[in-house]
Every structure is written in C-alpha cells, then in structure tokens.
Design an enzyme around this catalytic site. Structure first.
Site, PDB file in Angstrom:
ATOM      1  N   LYS A 157      20.619  64.150  34.654  1.00  0.00           N
ATOM      2  CA  LYS A 157      21.067  63.950  36.026  1.00  0.00           C
ATOM      3  C   LYS A 157      20.837  62.523  36.528  1.00  0.00           C
ATOM      4  O   LYS A 157      21.701  61.932  37.176  1.00  0.00           O
ATOM      5  CB  LYS A 157      20.399  64.976  36.938  1.00  0.00           C
ATOM      6  CG  LYS A 157      20.838  66.409  36.624  1.00  0.00           C
ATOM      7  CD  LYS A 157      20.141  67.446  37.470  1.00  0.00           C
ATOM      8  CE  LYS A 157      20.634  67.425  38.904  1.00  0.00           C
ATOM      9  NZ  LYS A 157      22.038  67.826  39.020  1.00  0.00           N
ATOM     10  N   ASN A 189      23.340  60.184  34.941  1.00  0.00           N
ATOM     11  CA  ASN A 189      24.620  60.294  35.641  1.00  0.00           C
ATOM     12  C   ASN A 189      24.629  59.488  36.933  1.00  0.00           C
ATOM     13  O   ASN A 189      25.630  58.845  37.287  1.00  0.00           O
ATOM     14  CB  ASN A 189      24.915  61.764  35.974  1.00  0.00           C
ATOM     15  CG  ASN A 189      25.217  62.594  34.750  1.00  0.00           C
ATOM     16  OD1 ASN A 189      25.660  62.065  33.738  1.00  0.00           O
ATOM     17  ND2 ASN A 189      24.964  63.882  34.839  1.00  0.00           N
ATOM     18  N   GLY A 223      27.242  67.337  41.313  1.00  0.00           N
ATOM     19  CA  GLY A 223      26.143  67.080  42.236  1.00  0.00           C
ATOM     20  C   GLY A 223      25.521  65.715  42.041  1.00  0.00           C
ATOM     21  O   GLY A 223      25.084  65.070  43.002  1.00  0.00           O
ATOM     22  N   ASP A 224      25.489  65.244  40.800  1.00  0.00           N
ATOM     23  CA  ASP A 224      24.952  63.910  40.511  1.00  0.00           C
ATOM     24  C   ASP A 224      25.851  62.835  41.109  1.00  0.00           C
ATOM     25  O   ASP A 224      25.373  61.835  41.661  1.00  0.00           O
ATOM     26  CB  ASP A 224      24.838  63.699  39.000  1.00  0.00           C
ATOM     27  CG  ASP A 224      24.075  64.809  38.311  1.00  0.00           C
ATOM     28  OD1 ASP A 224      23.170  65.387  38.942  1.00  0.00           O
ATOM     29  OD2 ASP A 224      24.387  65.102  37.144  1.00  0.00           O
ATOM     30  N   ALA A 225      27.169  63.034  40.996  1.00  0.00           N
ATOM     31  CA  ALA A 225      28.118  62.088  41.576  1.00  0.00           C
ATOM     32  C   ALA A 225      27.994  62.065  43.094  1.00  0.00           C
ATOM     33  O   ALA A 225      28.052  61.005  43.726  1.00  0.00           O
ATOM     34  CB  ALA A 225      29.543  62.459  41.160  1.00  0.00           C
TER      35      ALA A 225
END
Length: 310
Positions: free
Chosen positions: A38, A41, A249-251
């Site tokens: 995560k 990313n 979610g990481d983006a």
C-alpha cells in the site's frame, strides 16, 4: 518531504482470463507485474502527480529487489530495510468474477524492526509519514503506537492506513489522518453489520474525539467521506467498469494527502482523490491519470451537517 512505509511489500500479478475453471489449465489472456504494497502504491501515485516521496519499509530476496529497482526506475527514492526471505507475490485474477490471492510474506526479526524504527526517528520535523498496509509476520500492532509516539515527539505528521484490532495506542499520538475503509471502521468498534451512512459519520467522529485530526473513509463504488472536527464532506464516485479494486484506496489516499500538502482546498483535493481512486478501480493497476479529468466531472462533493449521535 513525504515518506511512505510499507512493512509487507509485495509484487502484484494481475491476470485476466475468460473463465476460471477447476481442475483445468487456465490460460490467461492478459497479465501484468507491478511493485506493490500500500505504501509503495502511494509513492507511485504521488510521483504520477509530480510529488516527491521516499519509500521505506521491508523488502526481501529477488522479489524485493524487483520492487526497489522498479521504484528507482521511476525516480522514486528508496530507503528499505533488507530482511531474510522472499517478498511475497500476490495474484489478482479477473475472470467471471474478481479473485484475490494474498500471501503472508517473510517474518521480520526484532533487529530489523528496530532498524526501521531508527530510520523513522531520523525523519525531519514537518515531514509526513504514511504507514500503509498489513503488518508482516513477527510484527505486532504495538509498533504502530510506537511509531505514532515517535512522530508526535519529532513533529512528523502521522498518516495511517491499516487494519488492526485496536487504535487506542495510535490515537494517543493524535495522528494527522486515518484512512479506514467501511469494514475497517466497523472493525475498530467491533461492529459486525455494515455501517449506514449515519453510522459512518458517527464512528468517524468518534476517532476524531479520541485523538485523530482527520479521517478519510474510502467507500468503493459509494465514494468517500472526509471528516475533521468541524467538517463533514461526502464525495460520490464516478461510474465505470471495475477491473481491480486492490489499489483504489491507495490512489485515493496519495492524491488527497499530496494535494492537501500542496495547498489545494479540501473539497477539491477530495474530489480529485475520489476520481483517481475510481480511475484505478477501472484499471489493471494504478491509474495513469488519463481519464481523471473526465471522471472528475462526475464527482459531486456535498458538505453536510453532522451529529455526535448514531
């Protein structure tokens, strides 16, 4: 400077098949290998927006070297702790449905954990540390509270995105931002059912009452919610064909933190973050940002009043 910390790094293998059949050779029609975890990313997405970061955490073996080399080819600075074993490979299959196979990764010794803590202790005041992802074998949840206390002492903004059983120790350090998804938020409060919108706001504000300065709740196809002590914002998500939800979610988090730190108003940062998360869900991996302007037109931000009652 923004630092990202991924304690359980991975290579993500994305494959597409017509169907996934038992007891047969299933041949793919498309595949892609990406450095992952995560925090990794987050660093990649920050770079795509022209925002610098340093990626740290644990890597192991030839797969760990692939992650480090891939980031360096993207001109992302790295400062990993090398450990014994092999960094995991996760497999995400898109066939008639989406399938996710996630491995546990190597065990991390106390000595290696201490080396990472020492690196974090050297981060300069005013910087931001984003700790994202699952904890590897051998690492207890107590390390997150220890990191939080160190960040508070050294004036480092602590951002946390992980699934743990209790946030009590973390909240004592007054983290800069927490980013749970809906299931994680329910889990923090031992709630077994799916939370309603009213409950999402209630429990999000409970985190703020207990010490968090900001909360960003990722909701997949339902968008996102942003909360601070006097603000409640809802963002709708654009519509599209979902290919892979693993990195969305990481983006979202990377885009939000990166733009907030550049001085973007919170409503605009949330809208762009939500569009970028959706773009990633519509891609095999992290968004290349090409469709973000079009998706951004579909995002609606609503400022709502709030109550401390469920």
């Amino acid at each position: 400077m923004i630092y990202t910390c991924t304690m359980n790094t991975a290579i993500d293998l994305y494959v597409q098949l017509e169907k996934l059949m038992p007891d047969k050779v299933n041949r793919t029609i498309d595949e892609d290998y990406q450095p992952n975890g995560k925090g990794v990313n987050v660093s990649i997405m920050l770079k795509r927006y022209g925002i610098e970061s340093v990626a740290t955490g644990f890597i192991a073996g030839f797969t760990g070297e692939f992650i480090q080399d891939s980031l360096q080819k993207l001109n992302i600075k790295t400062d990993f702790v090398h450990v014994d074993g092999i960094t995991r490979i996760n497999v995400f299959m898109n066939a008639d449905k989406e399938y996710k196979v996630v491995n546990q990764g190597p065990s991390i010794s106390k000595e290696k954990q201490r080396l990472l803590i020492e690196k974090i202790g050297q981060m300069e005041a005013g910087s931001t540390l984003i700790v994202s992802g699952s904890l590897p074998v051998g690492v207890s949840e107590a390390v997150l509270a220890e990191i939080g206390a160190m960040c508070k002492m050294n004036g480092v903004h602590y951002v946390l995105d992980t699934s743990i059983s209790s946030l009590d120790g973390v909240l004592a350090s007054q983290p800069y931002l927490l980013k749970p998804n809906e299931e994680e938020l329910a889990g923090f409060f031992q709630v077994k059912h799916r939370l309603s919108e009213k409950e999402l706001v209630y429990y999000g504000y409970e985190l703020i009452k207990r010490g968090a300065k900001q909360v960003l709740i990722s909701r997949g196809k339902d968008g996102s919610i942003y909360l601070n002590k006097d603000t409640c914002l809802f963002a709708t998500s654009p519509k599209g064909k979902v290919l892979n939800t693993a990195c969305a979610g990481d983006a979202l988090l990377a885009t939000f933190i990166g733009h907030i730190q550049q001085g973007t108003p919170v409503e605009d940062a949330l809208a762009k973050a939500t569009a970028t998360g959706a773009s990633t869900a519509f891609s095999k991996g992290l968004s290349d940002l090409k469709d973000v302007p079009m998706l951004l037109d579909q995002v609606q931000i609503t400022r709502r009043g709030f109550t401390w009652q469920k």
